[in-house]
Scaffold this active site. Structure first.
Site, PDB file in Angstrom:
ATOM      1  CG  HIS A   1      10.919  45.404  58.107  1.00 59.69           C
ATOM      2  ND1 HIS A   1      11.011  46.468  58.968  1.00 59.69           N
ATOM      3  CD2 HIS A   1       9.870  44.682  58.525  1.00 59.69           C
ATOM      4  CE1 HIS A   1      10.070  46.380  59.865  1.00 59.69           C
ATOM      5  NE2 HIS A   1       9.355  45.299  59.626  1.00 59.69           N
TER       6      HIS A   1
ATOM      7  CB  CYS B   1       8.967  70.784  52.013  1.00 55.64           C
ATOM      8  SG  CYS B   1       7.222  71.122  52.284  1.00 55.64           S
TER       9      CYS B   1
HETATM   10  C1  LIG Z   1       5.566  67.875  53.036  1.00 56.64           C
HETATM   11  C2  LIG Z   1       4.297  67.544  53.166  1.00 56.64           C
HETATM   12  O1  LIG Z   1       3.715  67.475  54.381  1.00 56.64           O
HETATM   13  P1  LIG Z   1       3.396  66.098  55.142  1.00 56.64           P
HETATM   14  O2  LIG Z   1       4.014  64.978  54.370  1.00 56.64           O
HETATM   15  O3  LIG Z   1       3.949  66.272  56.500  1.00 56.64           O
HETATM   16  O4  LIG Z   1       1.890  66.094  55.101  1.00 56.64           O
HETATM   17  C3  LIG Z   1       3.481  67.172  51.994  1.00 56.64           C
HETATM   18  O5  LIG Z   1       2.283  67.007  52.122  1.00 56.64           O
HETATM   19  O6  LIG Z   1       4.109  67.014  50.923  1.00 56.64           O
END
Ligand SMILES: C=C(OP(=O)(O)O)C(=O)O
Ligand SMILES: [Mg+2]
Length: 560
Positions: free
Chosen positions: A188, A486
């Site tokens: 938290h 990502c």
């Molecule tokens: C961006 C990703 O997808 P998720 O975290 O949604 O599995 C990942 O696996 O890095």
């Protein structure tokens, strides 16, 4: 005694602050013992009931005055306190003739142990139960349940951990930083720090022994607290604080390296409603729209119309910009009732992501139809990618399926080492790749990302993960195909430089991370980034890679 000069922990954010330490803690409890009750079981049951009811009422009262996120947490905690199973446990213990204090503490401890065994997220929630237990025992012992704070000046708050009920009554305007000895990146304290933009260092073991009032530098970017800093350390901290302030007030431009080489900075979104904040924080588009987040609570597959409306809403927020939508990633950590397979022994290795979609063709068809419909008439540039791709055959399938509905740009996520290792062959059959470092790390290190006991292995700085990224970066450069990241790694300002140095051309992250990553990238040329990446790649361990990159980066900036 050895003088304490420096402490390490997990930094939340990248800020730096200087200020005096203030320890906050509840009045010490007298540890409940096995001593027999002197008033009898019935009277102890009444005391326990009253104490639990008092804690629950206090939490609900605080929830009423709290912000939305804190209110939800406090109400959930009140529900835990009211749980009839908890009271049953307390009553059966009291039948053995012990005191209410002991029965309450033991019952909460049993619940907490169950949660702690269930992995990282649940383990953090076990901390909530410790807090509830402390509060109930405090009521029974007639002590105050409050943390004692109000020094009348800004301070660095040092505590074991902070519970939502504590933070709900803190005057956060006076808090320069949180430093806690316990808690991880999902505690938290960490969540509150991110929400409110407060600098924090969690899991900083040993912080209890800092002298009260001592001046410290809390450096979240480097994950350390410097105690009683000298003039040079203070000057360095002040310079970084000034640089951050200047960057925060500078106009928001696109992501670039020092020579102007673009590294697109994109947003990770889970709901269309998050788009406005991403735009405000300067996202140059969306690098990952996690469509499964729209349907986590749905029992049935969403209709084409329902999906089209959600996708349109996101696309409409980014006219002229790239929006990368991921096909539903069901299974393992993101179960969807209408798409996930039944019980599997190892769901992370099972029919998740693209595998689940291929097993439910109508769901895949509907999603593609909805995306094509949403793209019609939008000014955004829609790119569509598939999660959990493992082979060239799957890559070709995705490209054909996406192009087949008239969407011109199709890509694959690189989350499984197999596709990173043959990225040259994979990229030949697709328009772009986006590396999901969360799963790529999980599968490279064979460490379940949901399991707290192996969390230390879930570190994208590991040189094995970096080497896989470099394979993909090199293949992308050779074939002229964009390669994004990502996963959470993109949000780490120094790792972002390493990724750029490995050939990554865009970075997508939670929008609050954009500003710090933008500043970090702009400090280095492509040659600098490549040198920093080489230093990290040559390391043996994740921690060494981070240190080596930091040292290489510091040498570059010191040489100017
Ligand atoms: C961006 C990703 O997808 P998720 O975290 O949604 O599995 C990942 O696996 O890095
Ligand atoms: Mg993933």
């Amino acid at each position: 005694m050895i003088e304490l000069r420096e402490l390490r922990g997990v930094g939340i954010g990248t800020g730096v602050v200087v200020g005096p330490v203030l320890h906050v803690a509840r009045q010490a409890a007298v540890a409940p013992t096995d001593a027999p009750s002197t008033i009898g079981a019935e009277a102890e049951v009444a005391r326990a009931r009253e104490a639990l009811a008092a804690v629950s009422a206090q939490l609900r009262e605080r929830a009423a005055g709290a912000d939305d996120a804190t209110r939800d947490v406090l109400e959930a905690q009140a529900l835990m306190t009211d749980d009839p199973a908890l009271l049953d446990g307390v009553e059966s213990k009291l039948a053995g003739g012990i005191t209410a204090e002991k029965a309450v503490a033991d019952s909460f401890a049993e619940f907490a142990a169950m949660l702690a065994d269930a992995g990282e997220y649940f383990a953090e929630r076990a901390a909530d139960l410790h807090d509830l237990s402390d509060r109930a025992v405090a009521v029974l012992q007639g002590r105050s349940t409050e943390l004692v704070v109000d020094p009348g000046h800004p301070y660095v708050l040092v505590a074991r951990d902070l519970a939502p009920a504590d933070t709900a009554v803190l005057d956060l305007d006076r808090v320069l930083a949180f430093v806690t000895s316990e808690g991880g990146p999902t505690s938290h304290t960490a969540i509150l720090a991110r929400q409110r933009g407060i600098i924090a260092l969690v899991g900083a073991t040993g912080v209890e022994s800092l002298p009260e009032g001592v001046e410290v530098i809390v450096d979240a970017e480097r994950g350390r607290v410097s105690v009683d800093p000298d003039a040079a350390e203070l000057a360095d901290a002040e310079a970084r604080i000034a640089a951050r302030a200047a960057a925060a007030s500078a106009p928001i431009g696109p992501g670039v390296l020092a020579d102007g080489t673009p590294i697109k900075l994109l947003a990770n979104l889970g709901k269309p409603g998050e788009a406005a904040d991403a735009v405000r924080l300067g996202a140059e588009g969306v690098g990952l729209f996690r469509t499964e987040f729209l349907f986590l609570d749905s029992a049935d597959a969403p209709t084409v119309e329902e999906q089209t409306a959600s996708y349109r809403e996101v696309l409409a927020a980014f006219p002229g910009k790239r929006v990368v939508v991921r096909l539903l990633d069901a299974g393992a950590d993101k179960p969807l009732a209408f798409l996930s397979p039944g019980e599997e022994e190892n769901p992370a290795l099972g029919r998740r992501g693209l595998r689940a979609l291929r097993a439910s063709e109508s769901v895949l068809r509907d999603q593609l139809a909805a995306l094509a419909a949403a793209a019609d008439g939008t000014e955004a540039e829609l790119w569509v990618m598939a999660p959990m791709v493992a082979t060239v055959e799957e890559t070709r399938f995705v490209s054909d399926a996406v192009h087949g509905v008239g969407i011109p740009v199709a890509g694959v996520m690189v989350e499984i080492p197999s596709v990173a290792l043959i990225a040259d062959r994979v990229l030949a059959h697709t328009d772009f790749a986006s590396i999901g470092t969360n799963d790529l790390t999980q599968y490279t290190l064979a460490a379940d990302r949901q399991l707290g006991s192996v969390a230390a292995l879930q570190d994208p700085w590991h040189p094995a993960v970096l080497r896989l990224v470099s394979e993909v970066g090199a293949a992308g450069a050779a074939l002229g195909k964009p390669v994004g990241v990502c996963g959470e790694a993109a949000a780490d300002p120094l790792l972002a430089v390493v990724l750029a140095g490995l050939g990554v051309t865009s970075l997508s992250m939670s929008p609050t991370a954009l500003a710090d990553v933008r500043v970090s990238l702009a400090r280095y040329t492509p040659d600098d980034a490549a040198a920093i990446a080489r230093a990290a790649l040559a390391a043996e361990e994740a921690a060494d890679a981070r240190e080596a990159a930091r040292a290489a980066a510091d040498t570059i900036t010191a040489g100017r």
